[in-house]
Design an enzyme around this catalytic site. Structure first.
Site, short mmCIF file in Angstrom:
data_model
loop_
_atom_site.label_atom_id
_atom_site.label_comp_id
_atom_site.label_asym_id
_atom_site.label_seq_id
_atom_site.Cartn_x
_atom_site.Cartn_y
_atom_site.Cartn_z
N ARG A 154 1.35 -1.23 0.11
CA ARG A 154 -0.04 0.10 -0.05
C ARG A 154 0.59 1.46 0.11
O ARG A 154 -0.18 2.69 0.66
CB ARG A 154 -1.72 0.21 1.23
CG ARG A 154 -1.53 -1.12 1.14
CD ARG A 154 -2.99 -0.68 2.32
NE ARG A 154 -3.20 -2.25 2.23
CZ ARG A 154 -3.52 -3.00 3.20
NH1 ARG A 154 -2.40 -3.24 3.84
NH2 ARG A 154 -4.37 -4.57 3.31
N LYS A 197 2.67 11.56 -11.43
CA LYS A 197 2.32 10.31 -12.49
C LYS A 197 3.05 8.59 -12.26
O LYS A 197 4.07 9.21 -13.14
CB LYS A 197 1.36 11.06 -13.82
CG LYS A 197 1.12 12.19 -14.26
CD LYS A 197 -0.18 12.51 -15.15
CE LYS A 197 -1.07 13.54 -15.44
NZ LYS A 197 -0.78 14.09 -16.44
N GLU A 253 10.17 17.92 -25.60
CA GLU A 253 9.13 18.06 -23.85
C GLU A 253 9.46 20.07 -23.48
O GLU A 253 9.13 20.41 -22.88
CB GLU A 253 9.03 16.95 -23.27
CG GLU A 253 8.25 15.93 -24.26
CD GLU A 253 6.74 16.22 -23.79
OE1 GLU A 253 6.20 16.66 -23.37
OE2 GLU A 253 5.85 14.51 -24.03
N LYS A 280 7.37 22.61 -14.66
CA LYS A 280 6.54 21.67 -14.71
C LYS A 280 6.57 21.20 -13.06
O LYS A 280 4.84 21.09 -13.08
CB LYS A 280 7.03 20.51 -14.72
CG LYS A 280 6.53 19.37 -14.35
CD LYS A 280 6.26 17.83 -15.37
CE LYS A 280 5.38 16.90 -15.10
NZ LYS A 280 5.14 15.94 -15.91
N GLU A 328 -4.59 17.50 -12.04
CA GLU A 328 -4.41 17.99 -13.59
C GLU A 328 -6.55 17.59 -13.02
O GLU A 328 -7.22 18.06 -14.08
CB GLU A 328 -4.37 16.52 -14.60
CG GLU A 328 -4.83 17.60 -15.94
CD GLU A 328 -3.95 16.09 -16.74
OE1 GLU A 328 -2.94 15.16 -16.44
OE2 GLU A 328 -4.31 15.95 -17.67
N ARG A 344 -2.34 21.88 -15.50
CA ARG A 344 -1.63 20.91 -15.61
C ARG A 344 -1.41 20.81 -16.59
O ARG A 344 -1.33 19.28 -17.80
CB ARG A 344 -1.43 19.94 -14.91
CG ARG A 344 -1.07 18.71 -14.58
CD ARG A 344 -0.49 17.67 -13.76
NE ARG A 344 0.28 16.85 -13.97
CZ ARG A 344 1.16 15.63 -13.10
NH1 ARG A 344 0.87 16.17 -11.46
NH2 ARG A 344 2.28 15.56 -13.14
N ASN A 364 -0.58 19.41 -21.95
CA ASN A 364 -0.63 18.18 -22.76
C ASN A 364 -0.35 18.50 -24.41
O ASN A 364 -0.59 18.63 -25.28
CB ASN A 364 -1.65 17.42 -22.59
CG ASN A 364 -1.71 16.32 -21.23
OD1 ASN A 364 -0.55 15.95 -21.18
ND2 ASN A 364 -3.43 16.56 -21.04
N HIS A 367 -0.43 17.01 -27.40
CA HIS A 367 -0.08 15.17 -27.43
C HIS A 367 -1.38 14.31 -27.93
O HIS A 367 -1.56 13.24 -27.91
CB HIS A 367 -0.76 15.15 -25.64
CG HIS A 367 1.75 16.01 -24.97
ND1 HIS A 367 1.97 16.75 -25.16
CD2 HIS A 367 2.00 14.94 -24.16
CE1 HIS A 367 3.14 15.91 -24.36
NE2 HIS A 367 3.27 14.88 -24.03
N HIS A 402 -1.04 12.11 -29.66
CA HIS A 402 -0.82 10.16 -29.50
C HIS A 402 -2.62 9.79 -30.30
O HIS A 402 -1.89 8.43 -30.53
CB HIS A 402 -2.28 10.77 -28.21
CG HIS A 402 -1.92 10.27 -26.68
ND1 HIS A 402 -2.57 10.75 -25.90
CD2 HIS A 402 -0.44 10.14 -26.53
CE1 HIS A 402 -2.08 11.17 -24.87
NE2 HIS A 402 -0.18 10.51 -25.20
N HIS A 429 7.70 9.21 -28.55
CA HIS A 429 6.77 9.98 -28.03
C HIS A 429 6.54 11.48 -28.45
O HIS A 429 6.04 12.19 -29.21
CB HIS A 429 6.09 9.59 -26.58
CG HIS A 429 5.25 10.85 -25.95
ND1 HIS A 429 3.90 11.07 -25.94
CD2 HIS A 429 5.83 11.55 -25.09
CE1 HIS A 429 3.55 11.95 -25.07
NE2 HIS A 429 4.88 12.21 -24.88
#
Ligand code: NAD
Ligand code: MG
Length: 360
Positions: free
Chosen positions: A120, A142, A184, A226, A236, A240, A244, A247, A251, A264
């Site tokens: 946990r 993330k 990025e 960041k 987000e 935030r 993206n 992105h 994607h 990417h």
């Protein structure tokens, strides 16, 4: 060495950026709960850097276990995640053992998710070894693995206690991976740091040549951006999402071509050009602005046009993005160079034209 802080109250943590940090057990020790760590790495990074990190920690009296995962995005899955748990359990790691992820974004995302789940939650440290991981994935908490039906669909928000970015590790990084990370880096300038964008325009070749001072500056400035965004909006709900930029289009390129075809960062560069083109059509950017952004990506060795998948296919793939809310596509666009906005009102017709203009 430069140090930044990610301001998250009692979960605040430092990011150290510099040379030779893999040998600096003294930077790691204050963040351990006990003198016991489990290092997660992969079959490419392990042979290059695991020994140095282990030696430094063992010399400081830390007991080290290690697990090496197969390389690549294709292994960012349950079966591979389970190999981490197998080793943690077999070596009787405790909840107080610290998990250290040594590698690129794949290792960082998997190591972080494993740390969030094992008993946990165990302490977690990021030692990113790709430019992308140093400027992006290691910061912000993330973590995730992929599901056959979607990338990064299974995961958790789980912050590290420390990020150590040793820029010397970038010397072994393939050029294409370095370029992907630069996408990025450029993104931060575009969405919220016009001054940094100007610096990039003056110094991009120094980054491509891996000049340590230039890299350290770019990594620091990227992490600062960041960290500020994450501190303001950890999960987000708002700002935030600006991270993206490019992105959602990107994607679609990654999925449309099949994962692994384009990196990417390459897809993000071409995707950003679509967002930039749409911003121009909305009257926010000029032709000159569009050319400036394209020139920067090209100097970084990145594509500025997406593949011709067909506009319908793009729109269909984009509709499956995590960024869709109540059926509306929320795109990140630019109000000006250095100012990103979340925009949910672009019509499919406008979006289609922007895609068409930036495919080749
Ligand atoms: P990666 O981890 O696959 O690394 C790229 C390649 O470089 C791999 O083959 C790796 O083994 C190799 N490598 C790593 N360090 C090296 C070094 N120093 N020298 C030589 N080779 C080295 O890819 P990446 O671009 O670092 O990360 C991409 C992943 O990050 C994706 O899974 C993406 O979803 C994730 N990501 C996460 C976040 C986040 O916020 N958590 C943000 C962006 C991306
Ligand atoms: Mg990204």
């Amino acid at each position: 060495m430069r140090t930044l802080n990610v301001a998250l109250g009692d979960r605040a943590y430092p990011i150290h950026i510099g040379r030779g940090l893999l040998d600096r057990a003294d930077l790691v020790l204050p963040h351990l709960k006990t003198r016991r760590v489990a290092i997660v790495t992969n079959d490419v990074v392990g042979p290059l850097y695991l020994h140095r990190l282990c030696s430094a920690l063992e010399a400081a009296g830390v007991q080290v276990s290690a697990v090496s995962l197969p390389d690549g995005e294709a292994h960012k899955d349950w079966a591979t995640l389970n190999r981490i748990f197998d080793v943690l359990l077999a070596e009787r790691c405790e909840r107080s053992t610290t998990l250290i992820a040594l590698g690129g974004g794949v290792v960082g995302d998997m190591g972080g998710f494993a740390a969030a789940c094992y008993q946990r939650g165990m302490p977690f440290i990021q030692i990113p070894t790709t430019l992308l991981a140093q400027v992006d994935s290691s910061v912000g908490g993330k973590t995730a693995i992929n599901h056959p039906l979607g990338k990064n669909m299974i995961g958790a928000f789980y912050q590290p206690r420390l990020v150590l970015a040793d820029i010397e590790t970038l010397n072994t990084l393939p050029g294409r991976e370095l370029s992907a990370g630069l996408a990025e880096v450029i993104k931060y300038g575009l969405i919220r740091d016009a001054e940094f964008l100007g610096w990039l325009e003056g110094n991009l070749e120094r980054l491509v040549a891996r000049e340590p001072d230039a890299l350290a500056h770019a990594i620091e400035r990227s992490c600062r951006n960041k960290a500020e965004v994450v501190a303001a909006d950890e999960t987000e709900r708002g700002e935030r999402a600006l991270l993206n930029l490019g992105h959602t289009f990107g994607h679609a390129i990654e999925t449309g071509l099949g994962y692994g075809e384009w990196l990417h960062g390459e897809a993000v560069a071409a995707g950003t050009m679509m967002a930039v083109e749409l911003s121009r059509r909305l009257g926010w950017l000029s032709e000159v602005d569009v050319a400036r952004v394209a020139a920067l990506f090209e100097r970084a060795g990145l594509p500025v046009y997406g593949p011709k998948l067909g506009v319908e296919r793009y729109l269909d793939l984009m509709a499956h993005d995590k960024k869709v809310e109540a059926g509306r596509l929320r795109l990140i666009l630019l109000r000006s160079l250095g100012q990103g906005v979340i925009h949910a009102d672009a019509s499919p017709a406008e979006i289609s034209k922007a895609i068409e203009a930036r495919c080749r």
